[in-house]
Design an enzyme around this catalytic site. Structure first.
Site: not given
Ligand code: NCD
Length: 315
Positions: A141, A55
């Site tokens: 998210h 991210t």
């Molecule tokens: C996820 C999150 O941070 O929610 N990761 C992400 O942003 N791709 C998934 C996770 O941490 O399992």
């Protein structure tokens, strides 16, 4: 609704048309390349109170591809949070340094609060600094969901009419909450695979049923693997468990291997927001149905499109 200066807090704030316009711009950027002049002179701030690889780096890559620069912290070590500074004071301060704030925080609702703070600030006559949620606790998210939907459409040519399985930690996983809310706007069948104690929260299930989505609950991948068009695997969110014994009871419960994949359609695609721990065995990486690294790559065009729309008023 226009996107200029818009907060991106919950996927529920978006219509299907909104999402389609983000995907359209992301596709254009992928095909035609990034215009480094588009956001020149703009500055994006990345406040990551929790660990992140994809991210944060894809937001940073996206901003830089459009000519914006970034100021950031990754982890609160070394910041005034260690001295007891509140989220409000950090946001009030950083809003002076940046044109947009991307925030990841361990508390549910932190991004909404940050957006409220910059909105109040704008009411005092300062410029509105849009807040983008990079993950708030176990809540949502939304930008992950945008890239997930983009990936589903890219890999299957459509979203409507698909059968989508979500597997693993559906209780604490914020990506699957936002994804399920978004899929309620499409015409999909949803299959939820989790142990009882990690099933999808009731508020998401009742939303899906209010939208008339055909959604069924399962405890084993084998029950759904044959009909799935997308298998969305997730990590058990160890850091969200109140008690380690509870985590130990469910760790390692689901493991996708080449053998588990055997009954799947050739057109099925395996997705995962990543990071993976042990829920997908690495021999699946070389199976033609694995799609999670391509999915991670889609973070850049999607986040570039979002920044262009929010900061540049591009549509
Ligand atoms: C996820 C999150 O941070 O929610 N990761 C992400 O942003 N791709 C998934 C996770 O941490 O399992």
């Amino acid at each position: 609704m226009g996107f200029m200066n818009r907060d991106i807090v919950s996927i529920r704030d978006f219509t299907r048309d909104d999402l389609e316009s983000i995907f359209g711009l992301a596709r254009r950027m992928e095909n035609e390349g990034y215009d480094r002049g588009m956001l020149r002179g703009k500055r994006v701030s990345l406040l990551f109170y929790e660990p992140s690889t994809r991210t944060r780096l894809s937001f940073q890559a996206a901003a830089q591809s459009l000519g914006a620069d970034t100021v950031w912290f990754a982890g609160v070590e070394g910041t005034s949070v260690m001295k007891g500074e509140t989220l409000k004071d950090t946001i009030e301060t950083v809003a002076n340094y940046a044109d947009a704030i991307v925030i990841r925080h361990p508390y549910d609702g932190a991004a909404r609060w940050a957006a409220e703070i910059t909105t109040r600030r704008a009411a005092r006559g300062e410029k509105k600094v849009p807040v983008i949620n990079g993950g708030d606790g176990r809540n949502e998210h939304p930008t992950q969901t945008m890239l997930d939907l983009y990936t589903i459409a890219q890999s299957q040519g459509r979203i409507d009419g698909l059968t989508i399985g979500m597997v693993g930690d559906l209780k604490y996983g914020r990506t699957v909450h936002s994804l399920a809310y978004a899929l309620g706007m499409y015409n999909c069948r949803i299959r939820l695979v989790a142990p009882d104690q990690l099933q999808m929260p009731p508020h998401v299930l009742s939303y899906l049923s209010s939208r008339g989505v055909e959604c069924t609950l399962h405890t084993s991948i084998d029950e759904i693997i044959g009909e799935a068009d997308i298998l969305y695997m997730t990590r058990i969110q160890k850091e969200r468990f109140p008690d380690e014994n509870e985590y130990n009871r469910v760790r390692g419960l689901y493991r996708l291997t080449r053998k588990t994949l055997q009954p799947a359609k050739p057109s099925m695609r395996v997705m995962h927001p990543l990071p993976r721990v042990d829920e997908i065995s690495i021999d699946v990486d070389d199976d033609a149905r694995s799609y999670y690294f391509k999915q991670a790559g889609n973070g850049v065009p999607i986040r570039a499109a979002l920044l262009a729309m929010v900061l540049g008023g591009i549509s």
